[in-house]
Design an enzyme around this catalytic site. Structure first.
Site, PDB file in Angstrom:
ATOM      1  N   ASP A   1       0.801  -1.225   0.000  1.00 23.36           N
ATOM      2  CA  ASP A   1       0.000   0.000   0.000  1.00 23.36           C
ATOM      3  C   ASP A   1       0.836   1.279   0.000  1.00 23.36           C
ATOM      4  O   ASP A   1       0.323   2.354   0.332  1.00 23.36           O
ATOM      5  CB  ASP A   1      -0.977  -0.018   1.176  1.00 23.36           C
TER       6      ASP A   1
ATOM      7  N   ASP B   1      -7.102  -4.460  -4.537  1.00 25.91           N
ATOM      8  CA  ASP B   1      -6.786  -3.091  -4.123  1.00 25.91           C
ATOM      9  C   ASP B   1      -5.485  -2.584  -4.740  1.00 25.91           C
ATOM     10  O   ASP B   1      -5.278  -1.387  -4.906  1.00 25.91           O
ATOM     11  CB  ASP B   1      -6.655  -2.990  -2.593  1.00 25.91           C
TER      12      ASP B   1
END
Ligand code: GLY
Length: 383
Positions: A105, A166
């Site tokens: 991320d 994601d």
């Protein structure tokens, strides 16, 4: 955005955002918020609140507050927002020192902070931070499977072969790094990952898996997991939104038609599943009760739909723009514009099987701002 009503609505919601962020930004100036506790922003500028190395300063959402400040700086021209964005950008430097907890991320963390700063001010230190993060992300690429590894070990699970939808929103960091340095390696990795996602995550009906587990040695698909959705084979709405908007970003950075086609396929599935009241559940395949909802999925999907509408011509535009406005108007009606809460979007969900439901989560506010400013035009594009 054609009708007078829509333009009036857009002006009104922009005013509400500007009024709210004016005082919230001062109040949370030295924080990196994730959610609210009793209406007040919490602060992730701490080390390991739950004993998980990634939960504090390395928490995946820690770029959104800085990103909101850059969006507000661009919208209002006020320097206070730039100053606050700079504070959280510098706080994130601690993550590079505590490297072991970092995950895929890093795109969510450094695109809306350091890369945003570099895009606006050409600050060379911010450029270095962005490139450092891009190198960390590139280092997670698995050559055998052609995917980027998502997480480190999770609750004693072996996640060496895990990739998640994601990540389509982290790989724009790699596109930026190639655009910035002229070195194609980053873009090659990003496109290989996106191609793998088309083959292994996107289902024939346009819905997407949250997690695909590969054999990390030979690259074959081992199984899928339900992840943050209801169950394996279900349809976690934020995951659908990451896929929809994520493929649009891959298209914007590369111009590859398959990425636009994939974004549209996911969008058609998403639009077909929007309930009559426009309120998005946590999972499109969850049981009727309890009525768990996720406005964060709605605002992320709205951003992606607006981007698709910009990429298509003529009457097709409406096909994407109208549901985007419907989603945003449903969210707006449930927002808190008062001083009772530091957050605007109140009804987010961390995951179907997580205690955080009907709560404020920072990316709800971030993507609401992004969607509204996109509709207005002349927005600052941070991805
Ligand atoms: N990227 C994790 C989530 O959307 O919750």
């Amino acid at each position: 955005m054609s009708t007078i009503t829509d333009q009036e609505w857009l002006q009104a919601i922009t005013q509400k955002i500007t009024r709210k962020l004016d005082w919230v930004s001062e109040k949370s100036k030295y924080k990196i918020p994730y959610t609210t506790i009793g209406g007040t922003h919490d602060d992730r500028n701490i080390d390991n609140p739950t004993g998980d190395a990634a939960d504090g300063i390395q928490w995946w959402t820690n770029g959104f507050w800085g990103g909101m400040m850059w969006l507000m700086h661009h919208e209002t021209g006020e320097n206070k927002y730039k100053e606050i964005a700079g504070i959280s950008e510098e706080l994130l430097d601690r993550c590079f020192q505590q490297f072991a907890g970092l995950h895929h991320d890093v795109g969510f963390m450094w695109l809306p902070t350091s890369v945003a700063n570099y895009r606006v001010t050409r600050n060379p230190q911010s450029r270095n931070r962005g490139l450092h993060a891009a190198n960390l992300l590139a280092g997670r690429f698995n050559l055998a499977g052609g995917f980027i590894r998502a997480w480190n070990e999770v609750e004693n699970l072996d996640t060496r072969g895990w990739a998640i939808i994601d990540c389509m929103f982290n790989i724009p960091l790699l596109y930026w790094a190639s655009e910035e340095t002229g070195d194609p390696r980053f873009k090659q990795i990003a496109m290989k990952h996106a191609d793998t996602v088309i083959e292994t995550f996107v289902r024939p009906d346009g819905s997407v898996n949250h997690i695909v587990e590969f054999d990390p040695f030979d690259g074959g698909v081992v199984r899928t997991h339900g992840g943050q959705g209801y169950e394996n084979g279900s349809s976690w709405t934020r995951g659908q939104a990451w896929g929809l908007y994520g493929f649009m970003m891959s298209y914007i950075h590369t111009g590859k038609p398959a990425y636009l086609d994939t974004a549209k396929r996911i969008a058609h599935y998403f639009i077909a599943n929007i309930p009559a009241d426009g309120v998005i559940p946590v999972d499109f395949r969850q049981p009727e009760e309890p009525k768990l909802e996720d406005d964060t999925a709605a605002v992320i999907a709205a951003c992606g739909l607006i981007e698709i509408s910009k990429a298509v011509g003529g009457l097709e535009k409406k096909l994407y723009l109208e549901p985007a406005v419907k989603l945003l108007q449903a969210v707006e009606a449930r927002c808190d514009w008062s001083e009772a809460s530091d957050a605007i979007v109140q009804r987010g969900s961390a995951a179907y099987h997580n205690a955080l439901h009907h709560g404020a989560i920072i990316y709800g506010d971030y993507y609401l701002l992004e969607a509204v400013f996109k509709l207005k035009g002349g927005d600052l594009y941070l991805w």
